[in-house]
Design an enzyme around this catalytic site. Structure first.
Site, mmCIF file in Angstrom:
data_model
loop_
_atom_site.group_PDB
_atom_site.id
_atom_site.type_symbol
_atom_site.label_atom_id
_atom_site.label_comp_id
_atom_site.label_asym_id
_atom_site.label_seq_id
_atom_site.Cartn_x
_atom_site.Cartn_y
_atom_site.Cartn_z
ATOM 1 N N ASP A 1 0.828 -1.210 0.000
ATOM 2 C CA ASP A 1 0.000 0.000 0.000
ATOM 3 C C ASP A 1 0.858 1.254 0.000
ATOM 4 O OD1 ASP A 1 -2.787 -1.141 2.091
ATOM 5 O OD2 ASP A 1 -2.130 -1.687 0.087
ATOM 6 N N GLU B 1 3.861 1.732 -1.263
ATOM 7 C CA GLU B 1 4.446 2.008 -2.576
ATOM 8 C C GLU B 1 3.397 2.551 -3.551
ATOM 9 O OE1 GLU B 1 6.096 -2.042 -2.487
ATOM 10 O OE2 GLU B 1 7.882 -1.157 -3.377
ATOM 11 N N TYR B 2 2.170 2.004 -3.454
ATOM 12 C CA TYR B 2 1.091 2.508 -4.311
ATOM 13 C C TYR B 2 0.792 3.971 -3.974
ATOM 14 C CZ TYR B 2 -3.392 2.806 -6.731
ATOM 15 O OH TYR B 2 -4.405 3.190 -7.565
ATOM 16 N N SER C 1 -13.106 8.853 -3.173
ATOM 17 C CA SER C 1 -11.981 8.427 -2.357
ATOM 18 C C SER C 1 -11.539 9.600 -1.489
ATOM 19 C CB SER C 1 -10.837 7.962 -3.263
ATOM 20 O OG SER C 1 -9.788 7.429 -2.503
ATOM 21 N N LEU C 2 -10.394 9.480 -0.821
ATOM 22 C CA LEU C 2 -9.869 10.548 0.018
ATOM 23 C C LEU C 2 -8.438 10.877 -0.388
ATOM 24 C CD1 LEU C 2 -11.029 9.336 3.559
ATOM 25 C CD2 LEU C 2 -11.966 11.266 2.287
ATOM 26 N N GLU D 1 -11.783 9.933 12.730
ATOM 27 C CA GLU D 1 -12.278 8.561 12.715
ATOM 28 C C GLU D 1 -11.142 7.602 12.370
ATOM 29 O OE1 GLU D 1 -15.362 8.539 9.794
ATOM 30 O OE2 GLU D 1 -16.449 10.217 10.687
ATOM 31 N N LYS E 1 -9.217 4.963 10.456
ATOM 32 C CA LYS E 1 -9.333 4.515 9.065
ATOM 33 C C LYS E 1 -9.133 3.003 9.027
ATOM 34 C CE LYS E 1 -7.722 5.446 4.379
ATOM 35 N NZ LYS E 1 -7.496 4.019 4.046
ATOM 36 N N LYS F 1 -2.417 9.044 6.853
ATOM 37 C CA LYS F 1 -1.982 7.647 6.835
ATOM 38 C C LYS F 1 -0.911 7.375 7.895
ATOM 39 C CE LYS F 1 -3.181 5.008 4.090
ATOM 40 N NZ LYS F 1 -2.924 4.773 2.664
ATOM 41 N N CYS G 1 21.789 -30.869 10.927
ATOM 42 C CA CYS G 1 21.732 -29.667 11.755
ATOM 43 C C CYS G 1 22.860 -28.715 11.372
ATOM 44 C CB CYS G 1 21.852 -30.044 13.229
ATOM 45 S SG CYS G 1 21.954 -28.614 14.334
ATOM 46 N N CYS H 1 25.355 -28.725 14.687
ATOM 47 C CA CYS H 1 26.066 -29.908 15.208
ATOM 48 C C CYS H 1 26.172 -31.036 14.184
ATOM 49 C CB CYS H 1 25.384 -30.421 16.468
ATOM 50 S SG CYS H 1 23.753 -31.163 16.174
ATOM 51 N N CYS I 1 16.250 -30.793 15.306
ATOM 52 C CA CYS I 1 17.489 -31.460 15.696
ATOM 53 C C CYS I 1 17.233 -32.114 17.048
ATOM 54 C CB CYS I 1 18.639 -30.457 15.803
ATOM 55 S SG CYS I 1 20.162 -31.190 16.473
ATOM 56 N N CYS J 1 23.437 -30.548 21.239
ATOM 57 C CA CYS J 1 23.611 -29.535 20.184
ATOM 58 C C CYS J 1 23.964 -28.198 20.824
ATOM 59 C CB CYS J 1 22.323 -29.404 19.375
ATOM 60 S SG CYS J 1 22.383 -28.086 18.137
#
Length: 671
Positions: A34, A36-37, A83-84, A115, A117, A315, A409, A412, A427, A432
């Site tokens: 979100d 990056e968008y 939208s906002l 409010e 979000k 945001k 492992c 060990c 393991c 160990c």
């Protein structure tokens, strides 16, 4: 930037934003986070503001969301569902208010409604004569998808409104979402069914509403909060706050965290409050919506092509981001479980630079088809270790390499064991070195004995210098020797030794917890400590005796029984006794009920006279139960320094709040 360069960049941004909007809203399969968008969308708006002649009618700035899914009937909105616009810091908030004052030049004071979000899906509900007749998604803002049958399955959406004088027609807007627990349960069910997981709650809510069969939607724990109406005049209210109160009276659920703010400074304070509360909430929020309260002023301000001028979304820092897996390391824990950990190209998530993320287990790697070199979506919430959500498969170029899980492992070289009934590869070598190290770190750490000054790095240093080979060695530490170590001194050395000496007398349940028995956590340790009079009684307990304890099942009983039959365990207990460790006698309460009987405590913040674990043990010893999170059953909250969001939430809930000194005073009174 020259005109030609701007035109090329705008074309590229529009193509990318259309692609990602389609993947997100229609396919429920995002390629990017979100954050990056939002960054790309913001760059588009800034460039279009600078080069107005390059704005096109089909630009994403003229659209609100995704396209309707073809399988559903279309539903046209009588009033656009816009939208906002987004803001990301305090400076932008104050700039936003300056714009409002310029538009409303005759207004001297503005009040706001703030409010949470929600991270869900916006929907419109249409009521005719108080009866729910149509429900639709936002779609492109003008035409959405008819999901009436699906929305009827959401229990918090009223099918008939309350009251007598109901409007002829009422169109409300709100958010459908999944709580954190519901989201986790849904993804667990999908994992068990071999289905792809939802990337976040918003995708889960959208995917749930887009089920053609409403019976499937009904199985999803969807919730709903109302946030407004399409035409406020229908309710004859003058402000957003009054509108929400009226909607509450009609039977709609209204978020209790909505706050009226008399000025912009109060808005800023409310944002900080929600930011602190964010990870304690039962649902995800990704910001705060700021709205002008006055509906007449809202009407004067109007809207742009995509967003109202009277509201903005502030945001939060992103909790998801995309990066690349460079390598994968396999770590061995104290129970022998081998956990794959991805080393990532550094990326900032929620204000923290993330370089590593857990891949959980072998099955998760195979199910998510993760590869070295993959571009992946990572997420971080609260103090939880970052995890890889998914690989962005469409961006692979063929250079990625499959992750090969080790056969032996990595510490060990012992052959690893993979049981059908377990998700982890383990393991099973008790010698160990990695397991021994993690057991010692756990024994001294906050979840063990909580030995002050002996965190992970210091324990590793003591082991490296040959001062600690087993748990009992902590109680043999010499301050003079410690003072000679790098980074130590006389003061810190004596402080550690004093802290260790103070823990030589332990409650039975504290020792059980610190021993790190598989399948035995703090709750089970408390049950054992309450049931057995002393350590020998527990050591010699039979499987049957353990199974008779309410709350202990077969797997846990077997684990406890076998742990105390291991010669290494008996040697460890003998070594602890020789080092001076003793189990303190139980506190006997004369009337069989402690002074805290029936009370549930939560401890938050830094205590000055006790560690938090010591405070919890005191509360339990005197009859109380201890919870880690606030809920309706909590009666008392003990606060220390920097208590933070839990104290504020406790105050809001009207719980009894005690300072550490008051808590200790109550303990003394009950002795």
């Amino acid at each position: 930037m020259e005109q030609g360069q701007a035109a090329e960049r705008l074309q590229e941004l529009r193509q990318q934003l259309r692609l990602h909007a389609h993947r997100y809203y229609v396919l429920d399969d995002p390629l990017i986070s979100d954050g990056e968008y939002d960054q790309m969308f913001r760059e588009l708006l800034e460039l279009e503001a600078l080069y107005a002649d390059l704005v096109t009618e089909d630009s994403p700035s003229h659209r609100v969301g995704g396209l309707p899914v073809a399988a559903f009937k279309q539903a046209e909105h009588a009033f656009p569902m816009l939208s906002l616009d987004n803001i990301f810091n305090s400076e932008e908030l104050y700039s936003y208010e300056e714009k409002l004052f310029r538009y409303l030049h005759s207004v001297e004071q503005l009040s706001y409604i703030c409010e949470p979000k929600l991270d869900g899906l916006a929907v419109e509900l249409v009521y005719q004569q108080g009866v729910f007749i149509l429900g639709a998604t936002r779609g492109d803002g003008f035409v959405g998808e008819d999901v009436t049958a699906q929305l009827r399955t959401v229990a918090s959406i009223p099918l008939r409104l309350q009251g007598d004088a109901l409007p002829e027609q009422l169109i409300v807007r709100g958010e459908v979402f999944l709580g954190k627990q519901g989201f986790s349960q849904l993804n667990q069910q999908r994992q068990e069914a071999g289905e792809p997981l939802f990337a976040n709650p918003r995708n889960a809510a959208a995917g749930s509403l887009r089920q053609l069969d409403p019976k499937i939607t009904a199985q999803r724990p969807l919730q709903f909060y109302v946030y407004g109406v399409a035409s406020p005049e229908v309710l004859a209210t003058t402000g957003q706050e009054a509108t929400l109160r009226a909607l509450g009276k009609l039977g709609f659920p209204v978020n209790p965290l909505i706050q009226c703010c008399q000025n912009i400074a109060e808005v800023e304070a409310q944002y900080q409050r929600l930011l602190e509360l964010r990870h304690d909430l039962a649902y995800e929020i990704d910001g705060m919506v700021v709205k002008l309260d006055d509906l007449a002023l809202q009407d004067r301000l109007g809207a742009t092509a995509r967003a109202p001028r009277w509201a903005v979304a502030w945001k939060f820092p992103a909790v998801q981001a995309t990066t690349i897996i460079d390598t994968v390391e396999f770590q061995v824990g104290r129970t022998g479980a081998v956990t794959p950990v991805a080393h990532l190209q550094p990326v900032e998530v929620n204000g923290v630079v993330v370089r590593r993320a857990t891949l959980h287990n072998k099955g998760e790697i195979l199910r998510k088809d993760l590869r070295i070199g993959d571009k992946v979506l990572v997420q971080r919430a609260g103090d939880v270790i970052p995890e890889v959500v998914k690989a962005v498969v469409d961006l692979r170029d063929g250079t990625e390499k499959h992750i090969e899980f080790p056969v032996n492992c990595p510490e060990c070289a012992h052959l690893l064991v993979e049981k059908e009934e377990e998700a982890v590869v383990r393991c099973v070598n008790p010698c160990c070195p990695a397991q021994q190290l993690q057991k010692l770190i756990f024994f001294a750490g906050k979840n063990g004995l909580d030995l002050e000054g002996l965190g992970k790095k210091n324990v590793e240093q003591l082991i490296a210098n040959g001062l600690v080979r087993g748990p009992a060695d902590f109680f043999r530490l010499d301050a003079a020797v410690l003072a000679e170590l790098d980074g130590w001194g006389e003061k810190s050395a004596h402080k550690v030794v004093d802290a260790v000496v103070a823990k030589k007398e332990l409650s039975l349940d504290r020792l059980i917890t610190a021993l790190g028995i598989r399948h035995v956590g703090e709750v089970t340790a408390t049950l054992l400590g309450e049931h057995f009079t002393d350590l020998p009684a527990l050591v010699h307990a039979s499987r049957e005796q353990l199974l008779h304890i309410e709350g202990i099942g077969e797997q846990t009983a077997e684990s406890i029984f076998m742990f105390f039959r291991d010669p290494a365990t008996l040697e460890l207990l003998q070594d602890l006794a020789q080092a001076g460790v003793a189990i303190e006698p139980k506190k006997v309460v004369e009337n069989n009920e402690g002074p805290f009987e029936g009370r549930v405590f939560v401890f938050t913040g830094t205590l000055s006279q006790l560690s938090r674990e010591e405070a919890k043990q005191l509360a339990k010893r005197y009859g109380a139960k201890v919870a880690s999170a606030l809920s309706g059953r909590v009666t008392d909250v003990v606060v220390g320094a920097k208590a933070g969001s839990k104290q504020k939430k406790a105050e809001d809930l009207g719980l009894n709040i005690l300072e550490e000194s008051q808590f200790l005073q109550l303990v003394e009174q009950g002795r």
